[in-house]
Design an enzyme around this catalytic site. Structure first.
Site, PDB file in Angstrom:
ATOM      1  N   LYS A 159       0.882  -1.174   0.000  1.00 28.26           N
ATOM      2  CA  LYS A 159       0.000   0.000   0.000  1.00 28.26           C
ATOM      3  C   LYS A 159       0.910   1.212   0.000  1.00 28.26           C
ATOM      4  CE  LYS A 159      -4.204   1.584  -0.092  1.00 28.26           C
ATOM      5  NZ  LYS A 159      -5.221   1.318   0.931  1.00 28.26           N
ATOM      6  N   SER A 227      -1.654  -1.593  -4.042  1.00 22.27           N
ATOM      7  CA  SER A 227      -2.774  -0.683  -3.826  1.00 22.27           C
ATOM      8  C   SER A 227      -2.215   0.638  -3.318  1.00 22.27           C
ATOM      9  CB  SER A 227      -3.768  -1.257  -2.816  1.00 22.27           C
ATOM     10  OG  SER A 227      -4.412  -2.400  -3.324  1.00 22.27           O
TER      11      SER A 227
END
Length: 366
Positions: A159, A227
């Site tokens: 992330k 992500s």
């Protein structure tokens, strides 16, 4: 220490009761949790705050049921991917290093390593500096997992930060430019740059020049799932592989979907993880031994699929991210017989163009 894995359904945007129930069952202790990867039910966009709500809820349970200080709990990587289009069920996969595990085996078993990268400045997103920063973070995660051979790595979930109007203004205020001024575009740019950093760390590609980033789609990682969001300014890295002598019940493997219809790529990943399958497998052949599959996908920019015209890139009402996520989510749910699958979009530099990596965690048959 053996790695325990639990898949937990999220029943509302602030729900983490499933985590509390697993802890109460004795499967693992709150203080043994080292990472969480989950799908939340928001829009999956820049302003998807369901990711933050889920993050807060899961950390609160760990604080309530464990002894670690909040400062340590805040450092646990929790990677939340927004958007449960189609049949995808909101859920989280929780990983714990347990003091007590299954009987020792010489067979390679799942291990997990985590790391936080150095800070990623907004002007570095989409540029070689971010590739290098992510690559170093991945090497830290390999060391944390006790893995020395990149071939033993099967999944790297990250992330990373994306651009917002505030961080763009911050860069400009310091006399720096950004790769793009489009905050939504920056989500894919951050994901793609991170995918290249993972590929560099694992020796899948050489260090790319600036002209290749988000341009040369022949460069990719086969194990990256990236992500991005507004809630951090570093790369959160969770790395998974198999290591002999690790103990535990689980193995991990990976494959590649060549396009959005490549269900065979899903079964390839399951087989690579160590589950024996027939030549033409179906969900019933899995015998409930697949813990979860983690898949990256994106709309093919050539607007074709196996020679047929596709229109999702031209749809002004529904973003193509939602089209492809729903389609691949349905394919994956049918393959494993469970709609709680992790499917994430923006797969630039993560698997081949129009496809994406597939990772499977399984409990092998005795």
């Amino acid at each position: 220490m053996p790695t325990e894995v639990a898949k937990i359904e999220i029943k509302s945007v602030r729900d983490a009761s499933g985590l509390a129930e697993v802890i109460a069952s004795g499967a693992f202790a709150a203080d043994e949790v080292v990472a969480v990867i989950g799908k939340t039910e928001g829009n999956g966009g820049v302003n998807d705050f369901t990711r933050i709500l889920a993050d807060q809820a899961f950390r609160a349970v760990l604080e309530e049921h464990g002894d670690r200080p909040r400062s340590e709990i805040e450092q646990i990587p929790m990677v939340w991917s927004g958007g449960c289009d189609g049949v995808i069920t909101p859920h989280a996969t929780v990983f714990a290093r347990t003091a007590e595990g299954a009987a020792y085996t010489d067979e390679p078993r799942l291990v997990v390593g985590t790391a936080m990268s150095d800070t990623i400045a907004p002007e570095d997103i989409g540029r070689p500096a971010m590739v290098a920063t992510v690559a170093e973070g991945v090497r830290r995660a390999m060391r944390d997992a006790g893995i020395s051979d990149p071939a033993d790595v099967h999944y790297v979930q990250t992330k990373t930060p994306l651009l917002t109007t505030e961080t763009i203004a911050d860069a400009r205020g310091r006399g720096r430019s950004t790769f793009t001024d489009d905050t939504l575009e920056s989500m894919g740019v951050s994901n793609g740059t991170t995918g290249l950093g993972i590929a560099v760390a694992l020796g899948e590609i050489d260090m790319p020049g600036p002209e290749a980033i988000c341009k040369n789609l022949d460069l990719y990682s086969s194990v990256a799932s990236c992500s991005s969001g507004v809630e951090l300014d570093q790369a959160q890295i969770v790395l998974f592989g198999n290591r002999a002598g690790a103990g535990g019940r689980f193995r991990i493997g990976h494959g590649v979907m060549r396009d959005a219809l490549d269900i065979g790529g899903i079964f390839d990943a399951i087989g690579n993880a160590g589950l024996q399958l027939p030549d033409r497998p179906v969900a019933e052949d899995l015998d409930g031994r697949v813990v979860n599959c983690f898949i990256k996908c994106e709309a093919d920019r050539r607007a074709t699929l196996r020679g047929r015209r596709q229109i999702m890139l031209d749809d002004s009402d529904v973003h193509h991210h939602r089209h492809i996520k729903g389609a691949v989510g349905a394919l994956a749910a049918a393959a494993i017989g469970d709609p709680a699958v992790f499917v994430s979009v923006d797969a630039m530099h993560q698997g081949p163009h129009g496809g994406g990596p597939v990772i499977a965690i399984v409990e092998p048959r005795p």
